[in-house]
Design an enzyme around this catalytic site. Sequence first.
Site, short mmCIF file in Angstrom:
data_model
loop_
_atom_site.label_atom_id
_atom_site.label_comp_id
_atom_site.label_asym_id
_atom_site.label_seq_id
_atom_site.Cartn_x
_atom_site.Cartn_y
_atom_site.Cartn_z
N LYS A 1 0.84 -1.20 0.00
CA LYS A 1 0.00 0.00 0.00
C LYS A 1 0.88 1.25 0.00
CE LYS A 1 -3.93 1.73 2.79
NZ LYS A 1 -4.76 1.41 3.98
N SER B 1 -9.69 1.19 3.20
CA SER B 1 -8.91 2.01 2.30
C SER B 1 -7.85 1.24 1.51
CB SER B 1 -8.21 3.11 3.10
OG SER B 1 -7.33 2.56 4.06
N SER C 1 -9.37 -1.41 7.37
CA SER C 1 -8.97 -1.24 5.97
C SER C 1 -8.21 -2.40 5.34
CB SER C 1 -8.13 0.03 5.84
OG SER C 1 -8.97 1.14 5.89
N1 GLN Z 1 -13.10 3.11 7.17
C1 GLN Z 1 -12.28 3.48 8.26
C2 GLN Z 1 -11.95 4.95 8.20
O1 GLN Z 1 -12.24 5.53 7.21
C3 GLN Z 1 -11.08 2.61 8.35
C4 GLN Z 1 -9.85 3.16 7.77
C5 GLN Z 1 -8.62 2.33 7.98
O2 GLN Z 1 -8.64 1.26 8.55
N2 GLN Z 1 -7.51 2.87 7.50
O3 GLN Z 1 -11.41 5.52 9.10
#
Ligand code: GLN
Length: 502
Positions: free
Chosen positions: A82, A157, A181
């Site tokens: 990532k 994400s 994410s």
């Molecule tokens: N959907 C969550 C957020 O937007 C999780 C994000 C993540 O785990 N990086 O904060």
Amino acid sequence: MKREEIFSFSAFELARKIREKQIRAQEAVEAVFQNIDEHESNIHAYISLDREAAMNEARHCDELVQKGGELPPLLGVPMAVKDNLLLKGRKATCGSRMLENYIPPFTATCVQKLQDAGAILIGKTNMDEFGMGISTEHSFFGPTRNPLDPARVPGGSSGGSAASVSGNMAFAALGTDTGGSVRQPAAYCGLVGLRPTYGTVSRHGLVAFASSMDIAGPLTRGTRDAAGICNIVTGADPKDQTSISGPKIDISSLEQATVKGMRIGIPRELSGESESRDGFSLAVSEEVKASLEDAVRILEEEGAQVEFFDMPILSYAVEMYYILSSAEASSNLSRFDGIRYGYRDPDAKDLASLYTGTRSTGFGLEVKRRILMGNYVLSTEHFDDCYRRAESARKKLCRSFDEAFSRYDVLLSPTAPQVAPLLGESGKDALQNYISDLFTVPASLAGIPAVSVPFGKTSLPVGLQFTGPRFGEQAILTAARFLEIHQEERKEKEAKGGTENA
Ligand code: GLN
């Protein structure tokens, strides 16, 4: 070797074939880039790719194999990471305009460990800006599509990492999981996604979003790849004072995983039974409910004790998560000021307009929303009634988990309330999006491990999540592996039935 055959191997099987000289690392890298040439313009899993470096590394791997001797466990395996994980000399944009041209001077510890294990890192994957989102639509570089159905999102994400693996454009990938994410994109793309115990993967070189929850984790096509990669990237690191070593996962015992006698709890609040509160509804789709019921039946048939139980504090997990993660994000992201890193407003006239110009243009809508929310909950007026309350609720949540794990070995729930939505469907209502994180944020807040495993009979994948106590990776992967074996056998039977009928 034919491309389909190459992609029938898991990451560790491929490494073995390379060591045994049945396939060359160069062939594996070529196969990956052939798929990238064919599909990447449509899927957009990557923000940057480095074909030449990958081919050079592959050549080097093949030379090592020729020399013989002891070879590292992932030698020659094409992998993706990532774009918020630093790799020295390669752009790390975090999906943001702010870091569009940022080239880091060092490599993240977990990425270094993959390289030391012989993996070939072919590219950096697309993501919601700074990890904030659920669909990878909040990337400055445009959305990623789900390889299983390009009209749909891959989740977020870490959507780029999920799409790279699911689209056979990498054999495995690292994502990062702050509030889900890794697990949620895994669920949408039919992959295994593991969030390890907080601290077991060093955060050195992971661009911070919410430091008390951030962790890198693998997205793979199977539980054993996830376990193997977890073993490689975990371990205490002097460069991260919050890092810690945990027990390594015994992968051989996952071969014939059984859940006989395992005590499995399903929190009612995460079962799709209680659906609406405070005017917002969390609609758990029929196919997700059916997959959960199916899993319960199969686990019980095998001799697990499955029980529903109440854990009322879970109903507040989303609020806790968004208060605390935004507070941490607003403070972590204050370093992007146009002076030290990345984008700088070219028209700024003085220091104040440099800050506002840089941050107004450099950050996207969702990131700004989180910074505003974070500043609000940390402000003198609201610190006590928001931030402090969320912190104490978090402690209660941890105690509730401790209590639950005195009765159950693992907990089971869906990973997400539905299958992958169509592009453009989420994002209309930020709060509705936040609520859909209900299943994944509790483990994040408590720092405990959780894994999403694909399970169900629907055409689009459904992810089920096993959560365990701190350092309970072995137990959650055992349960996940059991469902995986069952799913594989079911597919084999269906395939056989199909040919018999034909
Ligand atoms: N959907 C969550 C957020 O937007 C999780 C994000 C993540 O785990 N990086 O904060």
